[in-house]
Write a protein that holds these residues in place. Structure first.
Motif, short mmCIF file in Angstrom:
data_model
loop_
_atom_site.label_atom_id
_atom_site.label_comp_id
_atom_site.label_asym_id
_atom_site.label_seq_id
_atom_site.Cartn_x
_atom_site.Cartn_y
_atom_site.Cartn_z
N MET A 1 13.30 -84.79 74.96
CA MET A 1 14.49 -84.05 74.54
C MET A 1 14.54 -84.02 73.01
O MET A 1 14.35 -85.05 72.35
CB MET A 1 15.76 -84.70 75.10
CG MET A 1 17.04 -83.95 74.76
SD MET A 1 18.50 -84.74 75.46
CE MET A 1 18.25 -84.45 77.21
N GLU A 2 14.83 -82.85 72.43
CA GLU A 2 14.89 -82.72 70.99
C GLU A 2 16.09 -83.47 70.41
O GLU A 2 17.10 -83.70 71.10
CB GLU A 2 14.96 -81.24 70.61
CG GLU A 2 13.71 -80.45 71.00
CD GLU A 2 13.81 -79.01 70.55
OE1 GLU A 2 14.85 -78.66 69.99
OE2 GLU A 2 12.84 -78.26 70.77
N PHE A 3 15.97 -83.81 69.12
CA PHE A 3 17.01 -84.58 68.47
C PHE A 3 18.34 -83.82 68.43
O PHE A 3 19.42 -84.41 68.55
CB PHE A 3 16.56 -84.96 67.06
CG PHE A 3 17.48 -85.92 66.37
CD1 PHE A 3 17.86 -87.10 66.97
CD2 PHE A 3 17.98 -85.63 65.10
CE1 PHE A 3 18.72 -87.99 66.34
CE2 PHE A 3 18.84 -86.51 64.45
CZ PHE A 3 19.20 -87.69 65.08
N GLU A 4 18.27 -82.47 68.24
CA GLU A 4 19.50 -81.68 68.22
C GLU A 4 20.25 -81.79 69.55
O GLU A 4 21.49 -81.92 69.57
CB GLU A 4 19.20 -80.20 67.93
CG GLU A 4 18.62 -79.94 66.55
CD GLU A 4 17.11 -79.90 66.59
OE1 GLU A 4 16.51 -80.71 67.35
OE2 GLU A 4 16.53 -79.08 65.86
N ALA A 5 19.51 -81.75 70.67
CA ALA A 5 20.15 -81.87 71.98
C ALA A 5 20.78 -83.25 72.16
O ALA A 5 21.88 -83.38 72.72
CB ALA A 5 19.13 -81.60 73.08
N VAL A 6 20.11 -84.28 71.67
CA VAL A 6 20.67 -85.64 71.75
C VAL A 6 21.99 -85.72 70.98
O VAL A 6 22.99 -86.30 71.46
CB VAL A 6 19.66 -86.67 71.22
CG1 VAL A 6 20.29 -88.05 71.14
CG2 VAL A 6 18.42 -86.70 72.09
N LEU A 7 22.01 -85.13 69.77
CA LEU A 7 23.23 -85.14 68.98
C LEU A 7 24.34 -84.34 69.66
O LEU A 7 25.52 -84.73 69.63
CB LEU A 7 22.95 -84.58 67.58
CG LEU A 7 22.15 -85.47 66.63
CD1 LEU A 7 21.90 -84.75 65.31
CD2 LEU A 7 22.88 -86.78 66.39
N GLY A 44 18.55 -83.10 58.55
CA GLY A 44 17.97 -81.78 58.39
C GLY A 44 17.91 -80.95 59.66
O GLY A 44 17.07 -80.05 59.76
N VAL A 45 18.80 -81.24 60.63
CA VAL A 45 18.78 -80.48 61.88
C VAL A 45 20.04 -79.65 62.06
O VAL A 45 20.23 -79.01 63.11
CB VAL A 45 18.62 -81.42 63.10
CG1 VAL A 45 17.28 -82.11 63.07
CG2 VAL A 45 19.76 -82.44 63.15
N GLY A 396 23.86 -76.53 71.36
CA GLY A 396 24.47 -77.10 72.56
C GLY A 396 24.79 -76.06 73.60
O GLY A 396 24.76 -76.36 74.80
N ASP A 397 25.12 -74.81 73.14
CA ASP A 397 25.40 -73.76 74.12
C ASP A 397 24.17 -73.43 74.95
O ASP A 397 24.27 -73.17 76.16
CB ASP A 397 25.93 -72.51 73.41
CG ASP A 397 25.04 -72.07 72.25
OD1 ASP A 397 24.18 -72.86 71.83
OD2 ASP A 397 25.22 -70.93 71.78
N GLU A 398 23.01 -73.45 74.31
CA GLU A 398 21.77 -73.21 75.05
C GLU A 398 21.50 -74.35 76.03
O GLU A 398 21.00 -74.14 77.14
CB GLU A 398 20.60 -73.06 74.09
CG GLU A 398 20.73 -71.92 73.09
CD GLU A 398 20.68 -70.55 73.77
OE1 GLU A 398 20.15 -70.47 74.91
OE2 GLU A 398 21.16 -69.58 73.17
N LEU A 399 21.85 -75.57 75.62
CA LEU A 399 21.66 -76.73 76.49
C LEU A 399 22.54 -76.62 77.73
O LEU A 399 22.08 -76.87 78.86
CB LEU A 399 21.99 -78.01 75.71
CG LEU A 399 21.94 -79.33 76.51
CD1 LEU A 399 20.52 -79.60 76.99
CD2 LEU A 399 22.46 -80.48 75.64
#
Length: 527
Positions: A1-7, A44-45, A396-399
């Motif tokens: 899972m990418e870091f952006e999704a984790v955040l 930087g994300v 997050g909307d894509e998630l």
């Protein structure tokens, strides 16, 4: 899972946890979003430009420039003034006396008065508390089963969620409209608009069906368990109702509801202007109610104002009163002149109503309460907008869209999961948080899957209403418990709510199976 999704997931869970711990909603949503945005910028994300553009988005975007949200303070003023002027007491007293000889008549009266209060105020907590304080002691004295009495009051109080004009529907219309626009833009179909009038029209038939189901349940109880809802026993010295009492106490609030909803559904006025009609009419009704107690000489002025309001609506519906029109017939010119005079009379009547409210020391508390509620709504909206912005900045909307698409059962499985999440969150969070946080996340992918936005909005409103009534965490039950006498136990309140929860779930199933119940009237009103 990418870091952006984790955040994104961590931000959502942190916000829900902070809300459950009791932190202020608006500050929680905005504060959590800001903290995670700074974390994202540090790694930087997250694009810093999102935060820099946020003030201009609030001032010039869908919040400060929204015509839909202007109706919120006006409907809040309408509801608060009617609540503080004790119009509900008159409604219940008159309805119960009219139905006094009918077995279960007091229960019928509670449901009907709850319907009228829902259409007048749209504020669930106020309606439940008011009905509990007024109706529950009377029902218990008349020998009603505490379970039936409390269940009827709690269920009738939650009608403010679905019976228009409802604050829930106004805020939900704004969220659903934004979601529909996002879905349309993703498919290249341009911008789509779901108006407040659309949701009002869509909720009307399901709301009336729900009222009919409540009345039917009381009828069944009257036949199967007559001892649980006996006919009311009036005192021998109780005076007979006069036509004036019925006309002012029951007919006037009903006329106000017809004026507000009729002007929206009939295309006479958009929701914001209809809300102004409702606020002005509420001032007149409250002024009349208090003027009768004080025997004020301003009563004829306010009665003239009510007649003027009806006359204005009739003339607006029958004649072309546009001043910019090239040609006018003699009847239209006369209608314009009469309308101007009627407007002057209406302004004078509203002024008289405000004066009566001020003399009764009800105006300032009502306005303070309205400002408090309106400020709370808009502050939460600003915090929720920042939360949604940051959540989308982390994709997050894509998630969320991917999670819903991966649920077994296709689009119906995704809908069931979204409704289940909203139902559970409704135990702990107020409808405002759910509408501003959850709906913007789940509605766009559901609309992309092919669900009608209006139908989806009505299902969500019914779902929230059901969660408000479901033990052990339903807000309506907490309101009722706080206002009920100690002789009524919490278990009796929970047991009384269960049959009405079943009726609401039945209605959700009916509306899900027959979407035209929610979409037919909006399609007719749009023509």
């Amino acid at each position: 899972m990418e870091f952006e999704a984790v955040l994104a997931i961590a931000m959502f869970l942190t916000a829900i946890g902070a809300l459950l711990m009791g932190f202020p909603v608006a500050l929680t949503l905005g504060g959590v979003a800001l903290i995670f945005a700074l974390i994202g910028i540090a790694f930087g994300v997250f694009p810093e430009s999102f935060l820099l553009a946020f003030p201009s988005r609030i001032e010039g975007g869908s919040i400060m420039q929204s015509q839909t949200l202007i109706a919120v303070p006006l409907f809040v003023i309408m509801g608060v003034i009617l609540e503080r002027s004790r119009v509900a007491e008159d409604l219940l007293a008159i309805a119960s006396r009219l139905l006094s000889r009918v077995r279960g008549g007091l229960g019928y009266a509670v449901v009907l008065v709850g319907t009228l209060l829902a259409a007048s105020t749209g504020i669930v907590g106020a309606t439940v508390i008011t009905m509990t304080l007024i109706a529950l002691p009377s029902m218990l004295r008349q020998g009603y089963d505490p379970r039936l009495a409390t269940g009827t009051i709690a269920a009738s109080g939650t009608l403010g969620q679905i019976i228009p004009p409802s604050i829930v529907l106004i805020l939900l219309a704004d969220a659903i409209s934004n979601a529909a626009s996002q879905a349309s833009l993703r498919t290249g179909g341009g911008s789509a608009v779901v108006s407040v009038g659309d949701l009002f029209a869509g909720a009307l038939i399901p709301g009336l069906i729900l009222v009919a189901l409540y009345l039917l349940w009381i009828t069944v109880m009257a036949f199967l368990r007559p001892q649980a809802c006996p006919p009311a026993r009036l005192e021998s010295d109780t005076p007979a109702l006069t036509f004036r009492e019925v006309a002012l106490g029951l007919g006037a609030p009903l006329a106000l509801i017809v004026a507000v909803l009729g002007s929206i559904l009939g295309g006479i006025a958009p929701p914001t202007e209809a809300a102004a009609i409702g606020a002005g009419g509420a001032i007149l009704l409250a002024g009349l109610r208090l003027a009768r107690e004080a025997e004020s000489r301003l009563t004829p002025v306010m009665l003239l104002g009510l007649a003027s309001l009806v006359l204005i609506l009739l003339l607006r519906n029958l004649l072309d009163l546009r001043a910019g029109s090239a040609t006018h017939t003699g009847a239209e010119a006369a209608g314009m002149a009469i309308t101007v005079l009627a407007c002057l009379a209406l302004f004078a009547a509203v002024g008289a109503g405000l004066l009566v409210l001020r003399r009764a020391r009800q105006l300032q508390p009502a306005l303070k309460s309205a400002v408090h509620i309106t400020s709370m709504v808009f502050l939460i909206l600003i915090g929720a907008s920042l939360f949604s912005l940051v959540f989308r900045g982390f994709d997050g909307d894509e998630l969320v869209a991917g999670l819903l698409a991966a649920i077994p059962g296709g689009k119906w499985g995704a809908l069931a999961m979204a409704m289940l999440v909203m139902f559970v969150l409704g135990f702990f969070l107020d409808f405002i948080e759910i509408v501003f946080v959850v709906v913007p996340l789940v509605a766009p992918p559901l609309i992309l899957m092919g669900f009608d936005p209006i139908w989806l909005g009505i299902l969500m409103a019914l779902n929230l209403q059901t969660s408000f009534l479901t033990p052990p965490f339903g807000f309506a039950l907490f309101y009722l418990r706080g206002a009920a006498p100690p002789s009524v136990t919490t278990m009796q309140i929970w047991q009384g709510a269960l049959p009405f929860i079943g009726l609401q779930l039945l209605l959700i199933l009916i509306v899900a199976t027959v979407p035209s119940l929610a979409t037919w009237l909006p399609s007719i009103a749009a023509r």
